[in-house]
Design a protein around this motif. Structure first.
Motif, PDB file in Angstrom:
ATOM      1  N   GLN A 199      -4.998  -4.278 -14.031  1.00 12.43           N
ATOM      2  CA  GLN A 199      -4.986  -5.476 -13.193  1.00 12.43           C
ATOM      3  C   GLN A 199      -3.848  -6.417 -13.563  1.00 12.43           C
ATOM      4  O   GLN A 199      -3.251  -7.052 -12.685  1.00 12.43           O
ATOM      5  CB  GLN A 199      -6.338  -6.195 -13.289  1.00 12.43           C
ATOM      6  CG  GLN A 199      -7.508  -5.372 -12.772  1.00 12.43           C
ATOM      7  CD  GLN A 199      -7.243  -4.779 -11.396  1.00 12.43           C
ATOM      8  OE1 GLN A 199      -6.823  -5.471 -10.465  1.00 12.43           O
ATOM      9  NE2 GLN A 199      -7.482  -3.476 -11.258  1.00 12.43           N
ATOM     10  N   LYS A 202      -0.755  -5.126 -11.952  1.00  8.11           N
ATOM     11  CA  LYS A 202      -0.717  -5.471 -10.526  1.00  8.11           C
ATOM     12  C   LYS A 202      -0.098  -6.849 -10.338  1.00  8.11           C
ATOM     13  O   LYS A 202       0.790  -7.047  -9.496  1.00  8.11           O
ATOM     14  CB  LYS A 202      -2.128  -5.429  -9.943  1.00  8.11           C
ATOM     15  CG  LYS A 202      -2.243  -5.948  -8.512  1.00  8.11           C
ATOM     16  CD  LYS A 202      -3.680  -5.876  -8.021  1.00  8.11           C
ATOM     17  CE  LYS A 202      -3.836  -6.612  -6.692  1.00  8.11           C
ATOM     18  NZ  LYS A 202      -3.044  -6.011  -5.608  1.00  8.11           N
ATOM     19  N   GLU A 203      -0.559  -7.801 -11.133  1.00  9.83           N
ATOM     20  CA  GLU A 203      -0.076  -9.175 -11.011  1.00  9.83           C
ATOM     21  C   GLU A 203       1.366  -9.312 -11.498  1.00  9.83           C
ATOM     22  O   GLU A 203       2.146 -10.068 -10.909  1.00  9.83           O
ATOM     23  CB  GLU A 203      -0.984 -10.110 -11.807  1.00  9.83           C
ATOM     24  CG  GLU A 203      -2.432 -10.120 -11.329  1.00  9.83           C
ATOM     25  CD  GLU A 203      -3.356 -10.833 -12.287  1.00  9.83           C
ATOM     26  OE1 GLU A 203      -2.858 -11.355 -13.319  1.00  9.83           O
ATOM     27  OE2 GLU A 203      -4.573 -10.867 -12.033  1.00  9.83           O
ATOM     28  N   ASP A 207       2.641  -5.681  -7.374  1.00  9.94           N
ATOM     29  CA  ASP A 207       2.639  -6.367  -6.083  1.00  9.94           C
ATOM     30  C   ASP A 207       4.051  -6.646  -5.594  1.00  9.94           C
ATOM     31  O   ASP A 207       4.343  -6.542  -4.395  1.00  9.94           O
ATOM     32  CB  ASP A 207       1.845  -7.671  -6.171  1.00  9.94           C
ATOM     33  CG  ASP A 207       0.339  -7.446  -6.149  1.00  9.94           C
ATOM     34  OD1 ASP A 207      -0.089  -6.325  -5.805  1.00  9.94           O
ATOM     35  OD2 ASP A 207      -0.409  -8.384  -6.488  1.00  9.94           O
ATOM     36  N   GLN A 208       4.922  -6.995  -6.526  1.00 14.04           N
ATOM     37  CA  GLN A 208       6.308  -7.290  -6.155  1.00 14.04           C
ATOM     38  C   GLN A 208       7.024  -6.037  -5.647  1.00 14.04           C
ATOM     39  O   GLN A 208       7.793  -6.092  -4.683  1.00 14.04           O
ATOM     40  CB  GLN A 208       7.058  -7.861  -7.365  1.00 14.04           C
ATOM     41  CG  GLN A 208       8.499  -8.237  -7.059  1.00 14.04           C
ATOM     42  CD  GLN A 208       9.197  -8.841  -8.270  1.00 14.04           C
ATOM     43  OE1 GLN A 208       8.575  -9.085  -9.298  1.00 14.04           O
ATOM     44  NE2 GLN A 208      10.493  -9.087  -8.141  1.00 14.04           N
ATOM     45  N   THR A 210       5.563  -3.165  -4.395  1.00 14.35           N
ATOM     46  CA  THR A 210       4.942  -2.578  -3.200  1.00 14.35           C
ATOM     47  C   THR A 210       4.868  -3.545  -2.025  1.00 14.35           C
ATOM     48  O   THR A 210       4.657  -3.110  -0.883  1.00 14.35           O
ATOM     49  CB  THR A 210       3.519  -2.101  -3.517  1.00 14.35           C
ATOM     50  OG1 THR A 210       2.696  -3.227  -3.847  1.00 14.35           O
ATOM     51  CG2 THR A 210       3.522  -1.106  -4.674  1.00 14.35           C
ATOM     52  N   GLY A 212       2.481  -5.433  -1.576  1.00 15.31           N
ATOM     53  CA  GLY A 212       1.072  -5.477  -1.202  1.00 15.31           C
ATOM     54  C   GLY A 212       0.707  -4.493  -0.115  1.00 15.31           C
ATOM     55  O   GLY A 212      -0.331  -4.634   0.532  1.00 15.31           O
ATOM     56  N   GLN A 213       1.549  -3.481   0.069  1.00 16.41           N
ATOM     57  CA  GLN A 213       1.327  -2.484   1.108  1.00 16.41           C
ATOM     58  C   GLN A 213       1.306  -1.077   0.509  1.00 16.41           C
ATOM     59  O   GLN A 213       1.938  -0.828  -0.528  1.00 16.41           O
ATOM     60  CB  GLN A 213       2.427  -2.558   2.172  1.00 16.41           C
ATOM     61  CG  GLN A 213       2.512  -3.889   2.898  1.00 16.41           C
ATOM     62  CD  GLN A 213       1.273  -4.160   3.732  1.00 16.41           C
ATOM     63  OE1 GLN A 213       0.702  -3.250   4.330  1.00 16.41           O
ATOM     64  NE2 GLN A 213       0.858  -5.434   3.776  1.00 16.41           N
ATOM     65  N   ASP A 327      -2.270   4.084  -1.805  1.00 16.53           N
ATOM     66  CA  ASP A 327      -2.675   2.682  -1.808  1.00 16.53           C
ATOM     67  C   ASP A 327      -3.281   2.228  -3.127  1.00 16.53           C
ATOM     68  O   ASP A 327      -3.725   1.086  -3.248  1.00 16.53           O
ATOM     69  CB  ASP A 327      -3.660   2.411  -0.678  1.00 16.53           C
ATOM     70  CG  ASP A 327      -4.914   3.283  -0.764  1.00 16.53           C
ATOM     71  OD1 ASP A 327      -5.036   4.048  -1.747  1.00 16.53           O
ATOM     72  OD2 ASP A 327      -5.761   3.192   0.137  1.00 16.53           O
ATOM     73  N   SER A 328      -3.314   3.107  -4.122  1.00 17.57           N
ATOM     74  CA  SER A 328      -3.899   2.700  -5.398  1.00 17.57           C
ATOM     75  C   SER A 328      -3.485   3.643  -6.519  1.00 17.57           C
ATOM     76  O   SER A 328      -3.119   4.791  -6.279  1.00 17.57           O
ATOM     77  CB  SER A 328      -5.430   2.659  -5.310  1.00 17.57           C
ATOM     78  OG  SER A 328      -5.942   3.969  -5.118  1.00 17.57           O
ATOM     79  N   PHE A 351      -3.099  -1.542  -4.133  1.00 12.37           N
ATOM     80  CA  PHE A 351      -1.860  -2.181  -3.689  1.00 12.37           C
ATOM     81  C   PHE A 351      -2.129  -3.306  -2.698  1.00 12.37           C
ATOM     82  O   PHE A 351      -1.380  -4.273  -2.653  1.00 12.37           O
ATOM     83  CB  PHE A 351      -0.919  -1.161  -3.051  1.00 12.37           C
ATOM     84  CG  PHE A 351      -0.408  -0.115  -4.020  1.00 12.37           C
ATOM     85  CD1 PHE A 351      -0.508  -0.313  -5.390  1.00 12.37           C
ATOM     86  CD2 PHE A 351       0.168   1.052  -3.553  1.00 12.37           C
ATOM     87  CE1 PHE A 351      -0.036   0.639  -6.285  1.00 12.37           C
ATOM     88  CE2 PHE A 351       0.645   2.003  -4.432  1.00 12.37           C
ATOM     89  CZ  PHE A 351       0.541   1.816  -5.802  1.00 12.37           C
ATOM     90  N   SER A 352      -3.147  -3.148  -1.867  1.00 16.46           N
ATOM     91  CA  SER A 352      -3.404  -4.168  -0.832  1.00 16.46           C
ATOM     92  C   SER A 352      -4.783  -4.801  -1.011  1.00 16.46           C
ATOM     93  O   SER A 352      -5.556  -4.384  -1.868  1.00 16.46           O
ATOM     94  CB  SER A 352      -3.294  -3.538   0.553  1.00 16.46           C
ATOM     95  OG  SER A 352      -4.148  -2.421   0.665  1.00 16.46           O
TER      96      SER A 352
END
Length: 352
Positions: A199, A202-203, A207-208, A210, A212-213, A327-328, A351-352
């Motif tokens: 996690q 991700k932060e 996220d940067q 992907t 968020g997609q 997506d993950s 990712f989203s």
């Protein structure tokens, strides 16, 4: 070993010198003894993990219960030797009971020395444990599975007479995946630590990268792992981003880099080799051996019967397995299955 340049061991952000010892014949991992060097422990690092008590000094370690036996040793000899040489008392929970190992002693330096030697001891034996989990991208979408089964059928139809080729070599279509790296997680606390790190990744950067997609990936073409296609052990499908970018590689490399830095994963390669195993000679003898060529573990020493992959490579060089939306990233549990037939998931970075 060059005694002037001894190997170094990195544990918890610190670097320790590995002393030369007399190698002992390997009998059984539970019977291997740990020989802690004697000498003045005053030169050991002085850290905040040691606290002063009314009776002296104390240190507590969180150690997974499967590793207790390596501190105890055969008939308790390793523990006794550590206590004698560091002038400490070491309290270990009962087998199978998760808890803390407590080191107490009259001298701060002795407690520090015992802690350091236990850390080095556990680091050595942890590396010998077969991996329990791995980071993966699932590729088992129905369309990919259907094309994979078509690939299997055509290979067996056209190449079954080639040396070593048989249906037992093929991956379980429900478990098609990309492996990023393997982990040894020995209790719930370590699993939770890996989940928490996912996690944070991700932060911090996923996220940067992907946006968020999901990442649209194309699975096409086959390649082999070793040097001689006539003696192939692993055949894999190649993967790449449909848009031609290197975002998938970036996510994979940075995740592994972060997990290696945390101590949860060992560094094996400079870059993650993105590949989806479709045929593996390890499956031939043990259909439950759900692993990739790049994974480490004791079973990698099994005797393997290679197959001649020359015709497969020629006929299926550009075989198209399809596109998939990733997506993950999953923290997958080895030797397990969920309702879909894929590996059981202990944690997940979406990712989203």
């Amino acid at each position: 070993m060059d005694v002037l340049r001894p190997p170094l061991v990195r544990i918890g952000g610190r670097v320790y010198r590995k002393n030369l010892i007399q190698e002992q014949p390997w009998v059984h991992e539970e019977e291997e003894e740990f020989f802690a060097g004697t000498g003045d422990c005053a030169d050991e690092p002085c850290d905040a993990f040691v606290v002063e008590t009314e009776r002296g000094f104390q240190c507590r370690l969180d150690v997974p219960s499967p590793l207790y036996k390596y501190i105890i040793g055969k008939k308790g000899e390793t523990k006794k030797r550590l206590e004698t040489e560091t002038r400490t008392s070491i309290s270990i929970p009962k087998p199978g009971v998760e808890g803390e190992i407590v080191i107490t002693g009259q001298q701060r330096s002795g407690v520090i020395s015992a802690r350091t030697r236990i850390d080095v001891l556990l680091d050595s034996f942890r590396k010998k444990q077969p991996f329990t989990h791995f980071l993966s991208f699932a590729l088992n979408q129905p369309a990919i599975q259907e094309k994979f089964l078509q690939f299997k059928e055509e290979v067996l139809e056209k190449c079954s007479k080639d040396h070593g080729v048989s249906s037992s070599l093929f991956q379980n279509p429900a478990k098609l995946h990309l492996t990023l790296g393997t982990l040894v997680l020995l209790n719930e606390q370590e699993i939770q630590k890996a989940c928490d790190l996912l996690q944070r990744c991700k932060e911090d950067f996923v996220d940067q990268i992907t946006g968020g997609q999901p990442l649209t990936v194309e699975v096409a073409g086959v390649e082999y792992m070793n040097d001689d296609p006539a003696m192939t052990d692993v055949l894999y499908a190649k993967v790449h981003m449909k848009d031609g970018s290197d975002r998938l590689q970036m996510v994979a490399d940075q995740l592994v880099e972060r997990f290696v830095a945390s101590g949860l994963m060992l560094k094996e390669w400079d870059r993650v080799k993105l590949h989806a195993t479709v045929m593996n000679t390890l499956f031939r003898k043990d259909p439950t051996e759900e692993r990739n060529h790049t994974m480490t573990g004791k079973s990698s020493f099994k005797e393997r019967e290679s197959f001649n992959g020359q015709n497969i490579l020629k006929l299926f060089e550009n075989f198209h397995f399809g596109e998939v939306q990733l997506d993950s990233v999953r923290l997958s549990q080895r030797f397990s299955s969920d309702a879909s037939g894929y590996y059981a998931t202990s944690g997940q970075l979406c990712f989203s």
